[in-house]
Motif scaffolding. Structure first.
Motif, PDB file in Angstrom:
ATOM      1  N   ARG A 185      -2.431 -17.424  -4.269  1.00 23.06           N
ATOM      2  CA  ARG A 185      -3.740 -16.753  -4.251  1.00 23.06           C
ATOM      3  C   ARG A 185      -3.911 -15.793  -5.428  1.00 23.06           C
ATOM      4  NH1 ARG A 185      -2.547 -16.168   1.599  1.00 23.06           N
ATOM      5  NH2 ARG A 185      -3.768 -17.740   2.706  1.00 23.06           N
ATOM      6  N   TRP A 186      -2.765 -15.401  -6.011  1.00 21.25           N
ATOM      7  CA  TRP A 186      -2.792 -14.573  -7.236  1.00 21.25           C
ATOM      8  C   TRP A 186      -3.570 -13.268  -7.023  1.00 21.25           C
ATOM      9  CZ3 TRP A 186       0.694 -16.144 -10.503  1.00 21.25           C
ATOM     10  CH2 TRP A 186       0.770 -15.575 -11.780  1.00 21.25           C
ATOM     11  N   ARG A 187      -3.205 -12.528  -5.956  1.00 21.39           N
ATOM     12  CA  ARG A 187      -3.924 -11.303  -5.613  1.00 21.39           C
ATOM     13  C   ARG A 187      -3.143 -10.037  -5.939  1.00 21.39           C
ATOM     14  NH1 ARG A 187      -5.890 -11.040   0.320  1.00 21.39           N
ATOM     15  NH2 ARG A 187      -3.614 -11.099   0.684  1.00 21.39           N
ATOM     16  N   CYS A 188      -1.912 -10.190  -6.456  1.00 14.20           N
ATOM     17  CA  CYS A 188      -1.055  -9.025  -6.690  1.00 14.20           C
ATOM     18  C   CYS A 188      -0.897  -8.215  -5.401  1.00 14.20           C
ATOM     19  CB  CYS A 188      -1.600  -8.142  -7.816  1.00 14.20           C
ATOM     20  SG  CYS A 188      -0.423  -6.866  -8.373  1.00 14.20           S
ATOM     21  N   SER A 189      -0.618  -8.918  -4.311  1.00 14.47           N
ATOM     22  CA  SER A 189      -0.331  -8.266  -3.039  1.00 14.47           C
ATOM     23  C   SER A 189       1.144  -7.873  -3.014  1.00 14.47           C
ATOM     24  CB  SER A 189      -0.676  -9.214  -1.889  1.00 14.47           C
ATOM     25  OG  SER A 189      -0.130 -10.494  -2.124  1.00 14.47           O
ATOM     26  N   ALA A 197       1.706   3.900   1.850  1.00 11.05           N
ATOM     27  CA  ALA A 197       2.055   2.760   0.995  1.00 11.05           C
ATOM     28  C   ALA A 197       2.549   1.588   1.824  1.00 11.05           C
ATOM     29  CB  ALA A 197       3.115   3.179  -0.028  1.00 11.05           C
ATOM     30  N   ILE A 198       3.372   1.859   2.829  1.00 14.52           N
ATOM     31  CA  ILE A 198       3.886   0.784   3.678  1.00 14.52           C
ATOM     32  C   ILE A 198       2.766   0.215   4.540  1.00 14.52           C
ATOM     33  CG2 ILE A 198       5.462   0.254   5.576  1.00 14.52           C
ATOM     34  CD1 ILE A 198       7.417   2.265   4.334  1.00 14.52           C
ATOM     35  N   ALA A 199       1.876   1.080   5.024  1.00 15.38           N
ATOM     36  CA  ALA A 199       0.750   0.611   5.825  1.00 15.38           C
ATOM     37  C   ALA A 199      -0.163  -0.318   5.033  1.00 15.38           C
ATOM     38  CB  ALA A 199      -0.052   1.796   6.363  1.00 15.38           C
ATOM     39  N   GLY A 200      -0.194  -0.138   3.709  1.00 10.84           N
ATOM     40  CA  GLY A 200      -1.048  -0.958   2.867  1.00 10.84           C
ATOM     41  C   GLY A 200      -0.438  -2.283   2.455  1.00 10.84           C
ATOM     42  N   LEU A 214      13.296  -0.603  -7.184  1.00  9.56           N
ATOM     43  CA  LEU A 214      13.363   0.759  -7.694  1.00  9.56           C
ATOM     44  C   LEU A 214      13.892   1.746  -6.667  1.00  9.56           C
ATOM     45  CD1 LEU A 214       9.881   0.865  -9.486  1.00  9.56           C
ATOM     46  CD2 LEU A 214      12.110   0.367 -10.505  1.00  9.56           C
ATOM     47  N   GLY A 215      14.218   1.268  -5.466  1.00 12.20           N
ATOM     48  CA  GLY A 215      14.642   2.169  -4.410  1.00 12.20           C
ATOM     49  C   GLY A 215      13.450   2.816  -3.735  1.00 12.20           C
ATOM     50  N   SER A 216      13.667   3.257  -2.508  1.00 10.55           N
ATOM     51  CA  SER A 216      12.594   3.894  -1.735  1.00 10.55           C
ATOM     52  C   SER A 216      12.674   5.417  -1.891  1.00 10.55           C
ATOM     53  CB  SER A 216      12.750   3.522  -0.256  1.00 10.55           C
ATOM     54  OG  SER A 216      11.697   4.009   0.514  1.00 10.55           O
ATOM     55  N   PRO A 217      11.535   6.086  -2.025  1.00 12.63           N
ATOM     56  CA  PRO A 217      10.155   5.616  -1.853  1.00 12.63           C
ATOM     57  C   PRO A 217       9.481   5.151  -3.145  1.00 12.63           C
ATOM     58  CG  PRO A 217      10.143   7.991  -2.031  1.00 12.63           C
ATOM     59  CD  PRO A 217      11.596   7.577  -2.114  1.00 12.63           C
ATOM     60  N   ARG A 218      10.232   5.184  -4.249  1.00 10.63           N
ATOM     61  CA  ARG A 218       9.608   4.892  -5.544  1.00 10.63           C
ATOM     62  C   ARG A 218       8.988   3.508  -5.575  1.00 10.63           C
ATOM     63  NH1 ARG A 218      12.785   4.272 -11.250  1.00 10.63           N
ATOM     64  NH2 ARG A 218      10.970   4.295 -12.650  1.00 10.63           N
ATOM     65  N   GLN A 219       9.704   2.486  -5.061  1.00  6.79           N
ATOM     66  CA  GLN A 219       9.175   1.122  -5.169  1.00  6.79           C
ATOM     67  C   GLN A 219       7.914   0.931  -4.327  1.00  6.79           C
ATOM     68  OE1 GLN A 219      12.685  -1.021  -4.007  1.00  6.79           O
ATOM     69  NE2 GLN A 219      12.173  -1.013  -1.838  1.00  6.79           N
ATOM     70  N   GLU A 220       7.876   1.518  -3.138  1.00  5.14           N
ATOM     71  CA  GLU A 220       6.687   1.375  -2.292  1.00  5.14           C
ATOM     72  C   GLU A 220       5.477   2.064  -2.930  1.00  5.14           C
ATOM     73  OE1 GLU A 220      10.265   0.811   0.228  1.00  5.14           O
ATOM     74  OE2 GLU A 220       9.638   2.467  -1.067  1.00  5.14           O
ATOM     75  N   MET A 230       4.281  -0.044  -5.992  1.00  6.83           N
ATOM     76  CA  MET A 230       3.525  -1.246  -5.618  1.00  6.83           C
ATOM     77  C   MET A 230       2.139  -0.891  -5.092  1.00  6.83           C
ATOM     78  SD  MET A 230       6.333  -3.886  -3.966  1.00  6.83           S
ATOM     79  CE  MET A 230       6.755  -2.808  -2.594  1.00  6.83           C
ATOM     80  N   ALA A 231       2.062   0.152  -4.279  1.00  4.52           N
ATOM     81  CA  ALA A 231       0.761   0.560  -3.749  1.00  4.52           C
ATOM     82  C   ALA A 231      -0.183   0.979  -4.873  1.00  4.52           C
ATOM     83  CB  ALA A 231       0.934   1.704  -2.751  1.00  4.52           C
ATOM     84  N   ALA A 232       0.360   1.676  -5.878  1.00  3.99           N
ATOM     85  CA  ALA A 232      -0.468   2.138  -7.002  1.00  3.99           C
ATOM     86  C   ALA A 232      -0.946   0.991  -7.871  1.00  3.99           C
ATOM     87  CB  ALA A 232       0.316   3.134  -7.850  1.00  3.99           C
ATOM     88  N   ASN A 233      -0.175  -0.112  -7.920  1.00  4.11           N
ATOM     89  CA  ASN A 233      -0.511  -1.222  -8.807  1.00  4.11           C
ATOM     90  C   ASN A 233      -1.055  -2.449  -8.080  1.00  4.11           C
ATOM     91  OD1 ASN A 233       0.391  -0.415 -11.677  1.00  4.11           O
ATOM     92  ND2 ASN A 233       2.139   0.188 -10.421  1.00  4.11           N
ATOM     93  N   ARG A 234      -1.243  -2.358  -6.785  1.00  5.11           N
ATOM     94  CA  ARG A 234      -1.747  -3.497  -6.005  1.00  5.11           C
ATOM     95  C   ARG A 234      -3.092  -3.968  -6.565  1.00  5.11           C
ATOM     96  NH1 ARG A 234      -4.859  -5.257  -1.717  1.00  5.11           N
ATOM     97  NH2 ARG A 234      -3.733  -6.605  -0.230  1.00  5.11           N
ATOM     98  N   GLY A 235      -3.168  -5.261  -6.832  1.00  3.79           N
ATOM     99  CA  GLY A 235      -4.412  -5.850  -7.311  1.00  3.79           C
ATOM    100  C   GLY A 235      -4.739  -5.582  -8.767  1.00  3.79           C
ATOM    101  N   LYS A 236      -3.841  -4.898  -9.488  1.00  5.26           N
ATOM    102  CA  LYS A 236      -4.142  -4.497 -10.863  1.00  5.26           C
ATOM    103  C   LYS A 236      -3.385  -5.296 -11.918  1.00  5.26           C
ATOM    104  CE  LYS A 236      -5.055   0.302  -9.507  1.00  5.26           C
ATOM    105  NZ  LYS A 236      -4.648   1.713  -9.715  1.00  5.26           N
ATOM    106  N   LEU A 237      -2.442  -6.133 -11.497  1.00  4.92           N
ATOM    107  CA  LEU A 237      -1.614  -6.865 -12.445  1.00  4.92           C
ATOM    108  C   LEU A 237      -1.785  -8.370 -12.247  1.00  4.92           C
ATOM    109  CD1 LEU A 237       1.689  -4.779 -12.103  1.00  4.92           C
ATOM    110  CD2 LEU A 237       0.177  -4.822 -14.091  1.00  4.92           C
ATOM    111  N   PRO A 238      -1.598  -9.156 -13.318  1.00  4.89           N
ATOM    112  CA  PRO A 238      -1.671 -10.619 -13.184  1.00  4.89           C
ATOM    113  C   PRO A 238      -0.383 -11.160 -12.571  1.00  4.89           C
ATOM    114  CG  PRO A 238      -1.152 -10.045 -15.448  1.00  4.89           C
ATOM    115  CD  PRO A 238      -1.378  -8.752 -14.723  1.00  4.89           C
TER     116      PRO A 238
END
Length: 241
Positions: free
Chosen positions: A28-32, A54-57, A156-162, A165-173
């Protein structure tokens, strides 16, 4: 359906079901993104609103840890099995055909993991790597944009990786991002996973503690997690009475 453990919702799926979903989602290429919380992360969510959000998202949340499986059963919303991030990753790499970008680990670790992946999974191409020790995020984002991976492993380890990902969701190809903690270290041979018998006996946490004694400061939260789960079960029982 979801299983709620101390305010964190987990998808009630098997590893095979999670891998099948991930392959479909990549198309689907949604950057989920996928999160894999263990009891320590769930406990951290009680005080870290940004991590909890972030986890809820996340589009898929897997029960990484026998403690989560136990808690879901105590709270009468059982997950079908433990779905560790590493087992999910192996199942996904075995089934997919496409491009993977490896983000995380100490310098050199991602390169070693790249060789292991391409040796073991010939249908997978590692299209880029970057270690997790970066201050300036933009060159990392540019490398990911140029690579256009189907799957981005964010280790990246938690909480950094979560949070990342939440900050970049839907923004990358990118087809799908997966936050997988120390998986690159295991793939690279830098750390050994517990022998199968330890995993079957639900003692992988103890094996990791032997490997990394410094984890005791984190694992001291586990009794607090267990007590909170039992307290929540009692609260629900009283509400149902």
């Amino acid at each position: 359906m979801n299983a709620s453990v101390l305010g964190v919702d987990f998808d009630q799926v098997t590893i095979a079901e999670a891998a099948a979903w991930a392959i479909e989602e990549m198309g689907r290429w949604r950057c989920s993104y996928v999160c894999t919380p263990n009891p320590e992360i769930v406990w951290a969510c009680r005080r870290d609103e940004a991590l909890r959000s972030a986890i809820a998202g996340a589009d898929l949340t897997l029960a990484d840890g026998v403690g989560i499986v136990w808690a879901s059963r105590v709270l009468q919303c059982p997950v079908p099995e433990r779905a560790s991030g590493y087992d999910f990753l192996l199942a996904l790499l075995a089934e997919m055909e496409g491009r993977v970008f490896l983000l995380g680990g100490r310098p050199g670790v991602a390169e070693q993991a790249r060789r292991r992946i391409e040796e073991q999974f010939p249908c997978v191409t590692v299209c880029g790597v970057h270690n997790g020790y970066f201050q300036d995020e933009e060159p990392v984002l540019e490398a990911i944009r140029a690579a256009r991976p189907d799957l981005l492993l964010v280790c990246l380890g938690s909480p950094r990786q979560e949070l990342w990902m939440a900050a970049n969701r839907g923004k990358l190809p990118v087809g799908l991002m997966a936050g997988l903690g120390g998986c690159l270290d295991v793939l690279a041979g830098q750390k050994r996973r517990a022998p199968h018998i330890w995993i079957r006996l639900h003692l992988e946490w103890l094996y990791r503690l032997f490997q990394e004694p410094g984890r005791i400061k984190r694992q001291i939260r586990l009794p607090l997690f267990a007590a909170a789960v039992l307290k929540e079960r009692m609260r629900r029982w009283r509400a149902e009475s």
